[in-house]
Scaffold this motif. Structure first.
Motif, mmCIF file in Angstrom:
data_model
loop_
_atom_site.group_PDB
_atom_site.id
_atom_site.type_symbol
_atom_site.label_atom_id
_atom_site.label_comp_id
_atom_site.label_asym_id
_atom_site.label_seq_id
_atom_site.Cartn_x
_atom_site.Cartn_y
_atom_site.Cartn_z
ATOM 1 N N THR A 161 -11.661 0.865 8.838
ATOM 2 C CA THR A 161 -10.842 1.505 9.870
ATOM 3 C C THR A 161 -9.473 1.812 9.271
ATOM 4 O OG1 THR A 161 -11.973 0.233 11.589
ATOM 5 C CG2 THR A 161 -9.912 1.271 12.198
ATOM 6 N N PRO A 162 -8.913 2.996 9.511
ATOM 7 C CA PRO A 162 -7.613 3.368 8.916
ATOM 8 C C PRO A 162 -6.452 2.543 9.469
ATOM 9 C CG PRO A 162 -8.813 5.315 9.647
ATOM 10 C CD PRO A 162 -9.522 4.128 10.229
ATOM 11 N N ILE A 163 -6.313 1.328 8.942
ATOM 12 C CA ILE A 163 -5.191 0.464 9.320
ATOM 13 C C ILE A 163 -4.213 0.361 8.158
ATOM 14 C CG2 ILE A 163 -4.516 -1.861 10.051
ATOM 15 C CD1 ILE A 163 -7.277 -2.126 11.329
ATOM 16 N N VAL A 164 -4.714 -0.054 6.980
ATOM 17 C CA VAL A 164 -3.862 -0.131 5.793
ATOM 18 C C VAL A 164 -4.067 1.086 4.896
ATOM 19 C CG1 VAL A 164 -3.755 -2.643 5.828
ATOM 20 C CG2 VAL A 164 -5.605 -1.510 4.602
ATOM 21 N N TRP A 165 -4.733 2.096 5.405
ATOM 22 C CA TRP A 165 -4.869 3.378 4.708
ATOM 23 C C TRP A 165 -4.912 4.477 5.766
ATOM 24 C CZ3 TRP A 165 -9.502 6.016 5.748
ATOM 25 C CH2 TRP A 165 -10.535 5.252 6.286
ATOM 26 N N TYR A 185 0.817 -1.218 0.000
ATOM 27 C CA TYR A 185 0.000 0.000 0.000
ATOM 28 C C TYR A 185 0.853 1.272 0.000
ATOM 29 C CZ TYR A 185 -4.357 -2.539 0.522
ATOM 30 O OH TYR A 185 -5.441 -3.358 0.302
ATOM 31 N N SER A 186 2.074 1.186 0.475
ATOM 32 C CA SER A 186 2.940 2.362 0.398
ATOM 33 C C SER A 186 3.259 2.686 -1.058
ATOM 34 C CB SER A 186 4.236 2.120 1.178
ATOM 35 O OG SER A 186 5.001 1.077 0.581
ATOM 36 N N MET A 187 3.374 1.641 -1.894
ATOM 37 C CA MET A 187 3.598 1.876 -3.325
ATOM 38 C C MET A 187 2.320 2.363 -4.008
ATOM 39 S SD MET A 187 6.153 -1.238 -4.514
ATOM 40 C CE MET A 187 5.058 -2.543 -3.940
ATOM 41 N N LEU A 188 1.175 1.780 -3.606
ATOM 42 C CA LEU A 188 -0.086 2.191 -4.229
ATOM 43 C C LEU A 188 -0.432 3.636 -3.889
ATOM 44 C CD1 LEU A 188 -2.289 -1.002 -3.669
ATOM 45 C CD2 LEU A 188 -1.224 -0.238 -5.796
ATOM 46 N N PHE A 189 -0.220 4.023 -2.629
ATOM 47 C CA PHE A 189 -0.553 5.373 -2.183
ATOM 48 C C PHE A 189 0.616 6.349 -2.344
ATOM 49 C CE2 PHE A 189 -3.564 3.119 0.923
ATOM 50 C CZ PHE A 189 -4.610 3.175 0.014
ATOM 51 N N GLN A 190 1.765 5.810 -2.779
ATOM 52 C CA GLN A 190 2.974 6.623 -2.965
ATOM 53 C C GLN A 190 3.336 7.367 -1.673
ATOM 54 O OE1 GLN A 190 2.360 9.116 -6.426
ATOM 55 N NE2 GLN A 190 2.439 7.402 -7.851
#
Length: 299
Positions: A221-225, A88-93
């Motif tokens: 819930t903001p866990i992976v976002w 997700y760090s790559m997806l959300f940059q």
């Protein structure tokens, strides 16, 4: 065998003491008071030697003959957090240094919350034998579950220590706010376990429903976002980020995760958690007051 004998002796002594003070023979009509419901919580807490030993015994039995024991949970949590954090760090940059601690600590705290909710629904059903044969305080089984989940949480905190070393997360006085935050989390886990435990014992469809609900809550819930990512996009997406504020688990997560990853937590998160805690305790006491003494008949 020696551990089982100690537990048996402890349980018998507790039953003898309850018989002496008359708490085990209280008529149902006199049990329907808030004072009796609160007294159950106090009596259960006073039997701490019992539920501490039972909770530890649960861990030992679950991982008997296992080389790594409870560390398997730590390994599984760490691998899952690492995989999703990198993805997700790559997806959300978003920088891995910023996002991976957010995801990992979120997973650790979520494991405790979800464990108390899902296991709490079956807590009285799983302890049917003890409840029917040895009428100890009902809250003993609740404290036992919360203690067991705390042991799992303690094992997973090893991952946080690794994050502190690898990413050089600053440890300041603000980090100590995690202690009262965890204390609030434990208090809430007690009333949540008691509430859902009683309801799910009476209505057996509640347990699978809660399991599905927990799975759904994980995604909202903001866990992976992060809410910050949504706000930065602006427009309608930013407005939708406010929907996360309606999820009480978001606020519980923030007051624990923020201090552990070096992020300041706005004061309103603490206010919402405090308000939900008070309301939840009152609701749980009301349910205990009305149906606590029926649990041995329902299991």
């Amino acid at each position: 065998m020696q551990d089982n004998q100690k537990l048996r002796d402890r349980l018998l002594s507790d039953v003898a003491r309850m018989t002496t003070d008359g708490s085990a023979n209280t008529p149902p009509s006199k049990s329907k008071t808030f004072s009796m419901a609160f007294r159950d919580l106090v009596r259960g807490w006073n039997q701490h030697e019992l539920w501490l030993q039972l909770g530890w015994q649960d861990i030992k039995q679950r991982y008997r003959r296992s080389t790594l024991g409870p560390l398997w949970i730590t390994i599984a949590t760490g691998v899952m957090a690492l995989a999703l954090g990198l993805l997700y760090s790559m997806l959300f940059q978003i920088s891995v240094r910023e996002f991976l601690p957010h995801v990992t600590v979120g997973f650790i705290v979520w494991g405790f919350i979800s464990g108390c909710i899902k296991d709490g629904a079956d807590i009285f059903i799983e302890n049917e034998g003890l409840i029917k044969q040895l009428p100890s305080a009902l809250s003993v089984h609740v404290y036992r579950l919360v203690w067991r989940q705390l042991l799992f949480l303690a094992h997973n905190m090893v991952i946080w220590l690794l994050l502190v070393v690898v990413f050089q997360i600053p440890l300041t006085w603000n980090t100590l706010l995690a202690v009262p935050a965890l204390a609030l989390l434990v208090v809430n886990s007690v009333w949540v376990t008691m509430l859902f435990g009683i309801i799910a014992t009476r209505f057996r469809d509640v347990a699978p429903l809660l399991e599905a609900m927990v799975q759904l809550l994980f995604y909202v819930t903001p866990i992976v976002w992060t809410t910050q990512t949504l706000r930065e996009q602006g427009g309608e997406v930013a407005e939708r980020a406010r929907i996360a504020e309606l999820n009480p688990l978001y606020h519980y997560l923030e007051i624990v995760r923020g201090p552990l990853i070096g992020v300041d937590v706005p004061l309103y998160h603490w206010g919402i958690v405090g308000a939900v805690t008070v309301v939840g305790l009152l609701v749980a006491l009301a349910v205990m007051r009305q149906w606590r003494f029926r649990v041995p008949y329902w299991v």
